[in-house]
Design a protein around this motif. Sequence first.
Motif, PDB file in Angstrom:
ATOM      1  N   THR A 174       8.587   0.042   2.472  1.00 26.92           N
ATOM      2  CA  THR A 174       7.363  -0.497   3.068  1.00 26.92           C
ATOM      3  C   THR A 174       7.242   0.033   4.487  1.00 26.92           C
ATOM      4  O   THR A 174       8.252   0.226   5.161  1.00 26.92           O
ATOM      5  CB  THR A 174       7.353  -2.044   3.092  1.00 26.92           C
ATOM      6  OG1 THR A 174       6.131  -2.484   3.711  1.00 26.92           O
ATOM      7  CG2 THR A 174       8.546  -2.596   3.857  1.00 26.92           C
ATOM      8  N   GLY A 178       2.455  -3.339   2.373  1.00 25.79           N
ATOM      9  CA  GLY A 178       2.827  -3.484   0.961  1.00 25.79           C
ATOM     10  C   GLY A 178       4.094  -2.699   0.642  1.00 25.79           C
ATOM     11  O   GLY A 178       4.589  -1.933   1.464  1.00 25.79           O
ATOM     12  N   VAL A 179       4.576  -2.905  -0.579  1.00 29.03           N
ATOM     13  CA  VAL A 179       5.828  -2.276  -1.031  1.00 29.03           C
ATOM     14  C   VAL A 179       5.522  -1.357  -2.195  1.00 29.03           C
ATOM     15  O   VAL A 179       4.779  -1.742  -3.115  1.00 29.03           O
ATOM     16  CB  VAL A 179       6.834  -3.349  -1.499  1.00 29.03           C
ATOM     17  CG1 VAL A 179       8.104  -2.698  -2.032  1.00 29.03           C
ATOM     18  CG2 VAL A 179       7.150  -4.303  -0.369  1.00 29.03           C
ATOM     19  N   HIS A 180       6.070  -0.133  -2.144  1.00 27.42           N
ATOM     20  CA  HIS A 180       5.754   0.852  -3.181  1.00 27.42           C
ATOM     21  C   HIS A 180       7.051   1.476  -3.696  1.00 27.42           C
ATOM     22  O   HIS A 180       7.970   1.743  -2.908  1.00 27.42           O
ATOM     23  CB  HIS A 180       4.819   1.909  -2.591  1.00 27.42           C
ATOM     24  CG  HIS A 180       3.667   1.286  -1.861  1.00 27.42           C
ATOM     25  ND1 HIS A 180       2.564   0.764  -2.505  1.00 27.42           N
ATOM     26  CD2 HIS A 180       3.484   1.028  -0.535  1.00 27.42           C
ATOM     27  CE1 HIS A 180       1.732   0.237  -1.617  1.00 27.42           C
ATOM     28  NE2 HIS A 180       2.265   0.374  -0.411  1.00 27.42           N
ATOM     29  N   THR A 197       2.290  -0.870  -4.969  1.00 31.29           N
ATOM     30  CA  THR A 197       1.964  -2.233  -4.532  1.00 31.29           C
ATOM     31  C   THR A 197       2.668  -3.302  -5.363  1.00 31.29           C
ATOM     32  O   THR A 197       2.048  -4.056  -6.107  1.00 31.29           O
ATOM     33  CB  THR A 197       0.432  -2.467  -4.552  1.00 31.29           C
ATOM     34  OG1 THR A 197      -0.206  -1.294  -4.043  1.00 31.29           O
ATOM     35  CG2 THR A 197       0.037  -3.672  -3.721  1.00 31.29           C
ATOM     36  N   VAL A 286      11.150  -5.771   3.024  1.00 32.85           N
ATOM     37  CA  VAL A 286      10.631  -5.332   1.731  1.00 32.85           C
ATOM     38  C   VAL A 286      10.180  -6.541   0.901  1.00 32.85           C
ATOM     39  O   VAL A 286       9.067  -6.582   0.380  1.00 32.85           O
ATOM     40  CB  VAL A 286      11.704  -4.525   0.962  1.00 32.85           C
ATOM     41  CG1 VAL A 286      11.301  -4.303  -0.488  1.00 32.85           C
ATOM     42  CG2 VAL A 286      11.967  -3.187   1.645  1.00 32.85           C
ATOM     43  N   GLN A 289       7.077  -8.315   2.248  1.00 34.78           N
ATOM     44  CA  GLN A 289       5.882  -7.504   2.019  1.00 34.78           C
ATOM     45  C   GLN A 289       5.426  -7.575   0.553  1.00 34.78           C
ATOM     46  O   GLN A 289       4.290  -7.270   0.233  1.00 34.78           O
ATOM     47  CB  GLN A 289       6.164  -6.049   2.401  1.00 34.78           C
ATOM     48  CG  GLN A 289       6.111  -5.795   3.897  1.00 34.78           C
ATOM     49  CD  GLN A 289       4.668  -5.777   4.410  1.00 34.78           C
ATOM     50  OE1 GLN A 289       3.794  -5.181   3.784  1.00 34.78           O
ATOM     51  NE2 GLN A 289       4.421  -6.458   5.518  1.00 34.78           N
TER      52      GLN A 289
END
Length: 337
Positions: A174, A178-180, A197, A286, A289
């Motif tokens: 992140t 957001g977290v990917h 996301t 992380v 998020q």
Amino acid sequence: MAQQPLTVEQFLMANPPASLGGAGSLTALLSAIGLVGKTLARDLRIAGLLNMLGMTGETNVQGESVKKLDQMANETFVQVLQRDGVAGALASEEMEKPVFVTSPGRPAPYMVLFDPLDGSSNTDVNMPLGSIFSIVAHQNPAQPLGDNDLLRKGTHQLAAGYFLFGPSTMLVFTTGKGVHGFTLDPNVGEYQLSHPTIKMPARGKVYAVNEGNYEKWPEGTRRYIDSLKKLDKATGRPYSSRYSGCLVADVHRLLLAGGIYLYPGEINKPEGKLRLLYEANPMAMVVEQAGGSATTGDMRILDIEPKKLHQRVPLIIGSAEDVREAERYMEGQTALA
Ligand code: AFP
């Protein structure tokens, strides 16, 4: 032909993180960290053939015996990030003191704190492993960096993430938007966007804790873990126990499926085991998020003012409702009789 998933660099170009010291510098740093992950994935896959299993015979600043793979992973992080020149300081679980990187006439705006190989007890038994990283800003790039500059609160992180070395290698991170999750395609040599996301379920059905420490825990912690084993259909209990010995692997499961991980404080060791700056803080950023929570049992991890580089903290992390419930027990309050 199917649409090619975005690579990390393409994703960051399309979603540029706020950068210091020149546009794209954080993207460059994240890309360099990506190279570390690819190198580790390659070496871990054949570690048994490279005589890289077993111990070095040395002991690290944590008082732990150092595995050959711990040392290899630490050296890989330092070599790649020293070369890059955008990180002015590197701090690691495996190094007592930070490494300061000076590039004359080119102030380095970032500092990177990392756990080069998480889950060392898994190295020689081919079980999941991870690496964890946290990126913070150099508050005054014109000034030379000192040890205390690395003691930044978790809320000051600009980016954080981890590599999971499992059946596939993943990079999850992140930059505060957001977290990917990206999966490494070793044939192409690129991380490709596989989990955009990520949203963590508010509650799960899994708990991860080393129950071998049960007798060492305060009453509230014991009661919480006992409560998860109760037969109670209404709240989806009993929860299933899933503990891998690797924080990254356990939290990755929770990020996708929900639940809770605990490395709580103990009666004779209230600070617990995990390190604040390069384990708890990055994993907390992380998870938050993605909609989850991270606490000591009393306090939000990201609000802790660090005092020492290798400071330890209790860590209770996971789905927001599960963490809140654990906190109620740990504060001695009983949610469920
Ligand atoms: P190492 O990387 O030193 O093995 O520690 C792993 C870890 O920090 C975390 O990844 C695990 O969840 C936890 O410690 C395992 O600790 P125990 O062996 O005490 O359960």
